[in-house]
Design a protein around this motif. Structure first.
Motif, PDB file in Angstrom:
ATOM      1  N   PHE A 189      -5.073 -15.775  77.778  1.00  0.00           N
ATOM      2  CA  PHE A 189      -4.982 -15.959  79.555  1.00  0.00           C
ATOM      3  C   PHE A 189      -4.769 -17.146  80.171  1.00  0.00           C
ATOM      4  O   PHE A 189      -4.739 -17.035  81.313  1.00  0.00           O
ATOM      5  N   VAL A 190      -4.675 -18.425  79.454  1.00  0.00           N
ATOM      6  CA  VAL A 190      -4.211 -19.385  79.960  1.00  0.00           C
ATOM      7  C   VAL A 190      -2.834 -19.215  80.419  1.00  0.00           C
ATOM      8  O   VAL A 190      -1.980 -18.650  79.665  1.00  0.00           O
ATOM      9  N   PRO A 191      -2.432 -19.956  81.687  1.00  0.00           N
ATOM     10  CA  PRO A 191      -1.172 -19.253  82.256  1.00  0.00           C
ATOM     11  C   PRO A 191       0.216 -19.983  81.760  1.00  0.00           C
ATOM     12  O   PRO A 191       1.242 -19.848  82.223  1.00  0.00           O
ATOM     13  N   PHE A 192       0.063 -20.963  80.735  1.00  0.00           N
ATOM     14  CA  PHE A 192       1.271 -21.488  79.991  1.00  0.00           C
ATOM     15  C   PHE A 192       1.323 -21.132  78.620  1.00  0.00           C
ATOM     16  O   PHE A 192       0.069 -21.022  78.107  1.00  0.00           O
ATOM     17  N   TYR A 193       2.341 -20.940  77.838  1.00  0.00           N
ATOM     18  CA  TYR A 193       2.373 -20.643  76.579  1.00  0.00           C
ATOM     19  C   TYR A 193       2.116 -21.769  75.711  1.00  0.00           C
ATOM     20  O   TYR A 193       2.569 -22.852  75.748  1.00  0.00           O
ATOM     21  N   LEU A 194       1.126 -21.567  74.682  1.00  0.00           N
ATOM     22  CA  LEU A 194       0.750 -22.671  73.468  1.00  0.00           C
ATOM     23  C   LEU A 194       0.457 -21.720  72.503  1.00  0.00           C
ATOM     24  O   LEU A 194      -0.556 -20.737  72.768  1.00  0.00           O
ATOM     25  N   PRO A 195       0.864 -21.796  71.197  1.00  0.00           N
ATOM     26  CA  PRO A 195       0.558 -20.802  70.261  1.00  0.00           C
ATOM     27  C   PRO A 195      -1.200 -20.690  69.895  1.00  0.00           C
ATOM     28  O   PRO A 195      -1.823 -21.826  70.140  1.00  0.00           O
ATOM     29  N   SER A 196      -1.670 -19.638  69.494  1.00  0.00           N
ATOM     30  CA  SER A 196      -2.992 -19.606  69.276  1.00  0.00           C
ATOM     31  C   SER A 196      -3.618 -20.521  68.353  1.00  0.00           C
ATOM     32  O   SER A 196      -4.746 -20.974  68.580  1.00  0.00           O
ATOM     33  N   VAL A 197      -2.909 -20.922  67.099  1.00  0.00           N
ATOM     34  CA  VAL A 197      -3.557 -21.553  66.204  1.00  0.00           C
ATOM     35  C   VAL A 197      -3.801 -23.017  67.044  1.00  0.00           C
ATOM     36  O   VAL A 197      -4.467 -23.899  66.693  1.00  0.00           O
ATOM     37  N   ALA A 198      -2.858 -23.472  68.153  1.00  0.00           N
ATOM     38  CA  ALA A 198      -2.977 -24.825  68.547  1.00  0.00           C
ATOM     39  C   ALA A 198      -4.363 -24.687  69.530  1.00  0.00           C
ATOM     40  O   ALA A 198      -5.157 -25.664  69.409  1.00  0.00           O
ATOM     41  N   TRP A 199      -4.532 -23.519  70.080  1.00  0.00           N
ATOM     42  CA  TRP A 199      -5.925 -23.402  70.881  1.00  0.00           C
ATOM     43  C   TRP A 199      -6.943 -23.395  69.874  1.00  0.00           C
ATOM     44  O   TRP A 199      -7.724 -24.011  70.441  1.00  0.00           O
ATOM     45  N   ILE A 200      -6.806 -22.699  68.870  1.00  0.00           N
ATOM     46  CA  ILE A 200      -7.843 -22.641  68.072  1.00  0.00           C
ATOM     47  C   ILE A 200      -8.135 -23.882  67.492  1.00  0.00           C
ATOM     48  O   ILE A 200      -9.545 -24.337  67.357  1.00  0.00           O
ATOM     49  N   SER A 201      -7.357 -24.708  67.162  1.00  0.00           N
ATOM     50  CA  SER A 201      -7.755 -26.200  66.588  1.00  0.00           C
ATOM     51  C   SER A 201      -8.128 -26.986  67.571  1.00  0.00           C
ATOM     52  O   SER A 201      -8.943 -27.700  67.259  1.00  0.00           O
TER      53      SER A 201
END
Length: 170
Positions: A75-87
């Motif tokens: 849902f964040v309006p820019f792309y960042l891999p999910s592994v980065a968000w989880i970390s």
């Protein structure tokens, strides 16, 4: 972030053939993550003899952190891999001084990383895609010799590094 930057980021992901986490089926991934957590509890139990019920709160926290990271990736309006968000979520949740971080660290400390990583790495090593089968069929027998040499060389290199390291600390 501007609309143009969002389009460029999405275009970059398409060019690199990267699956954009905003397009994933969230419920399906949450279910797969739950299965991985159950396997992780079992492997942790086998490897460390820690009762699964004692390790369950730590695994539930890891699951919740992963779900939050997947939601942010979607849902964040820019792309960042999910592994980065989880970390990022995990790092923020365990910073000393953050409310609840001591509890999170204590509960997750009952889980052994190697026990959790082994089933995932085994699956990753065994999972072959249709494209990989096609490459193997068209490459011929020479690729088998190269693969055996690479695996043997990697193994022998690991043995030498391990032996030297163990000799240093005797």
């Amino acid at each position: 972030m501007t609309t143009e930057a969002i389009k460029n980021t999405a275009a970059s992901a398409d060019i690199l053939n990267v699956e954009d986490e905003r397009r994933i089926d969230f419920a399906h991934h949450a279910l797969l993550l739950l299965v991985a957590c159950i396997l992780g509890l079992i492997s942790n139990w086998v490897a460390t003899k820690v009762d699964p019920m004692a390790a369950l709160p730590g695994m539930a926290l890891l699951y919740a952190i992963s779900i939050v990271g997947l939601l942010l990736a979607r849902f964040v309006p820019f792309y960042l891999p999910s592994v980065a968000w989880i970390s990022l979520v995990a790092i923020l949740a365990t910073i000393p001084g953050v409310p609840g971080s001591a509890f999170i660290v204590e509960q997750v400390g009952k889980l052994n990383f190697l026990a959790l990583a082994t089933p995932a790495l085994a699956y990753g090593g065994l999972a072959l895609t249709q494209n990989e089968f096609h490459i193997a069929r068209t490459s011929g027998w020479k690729i088998v010799i190269v693969a055996i040499c690479v695996m043997f060389g990697t193994y022998m290199g690991s043995v030498v590094v391990a032996d030297v390291t163990l000799k240093l600390f005797e």
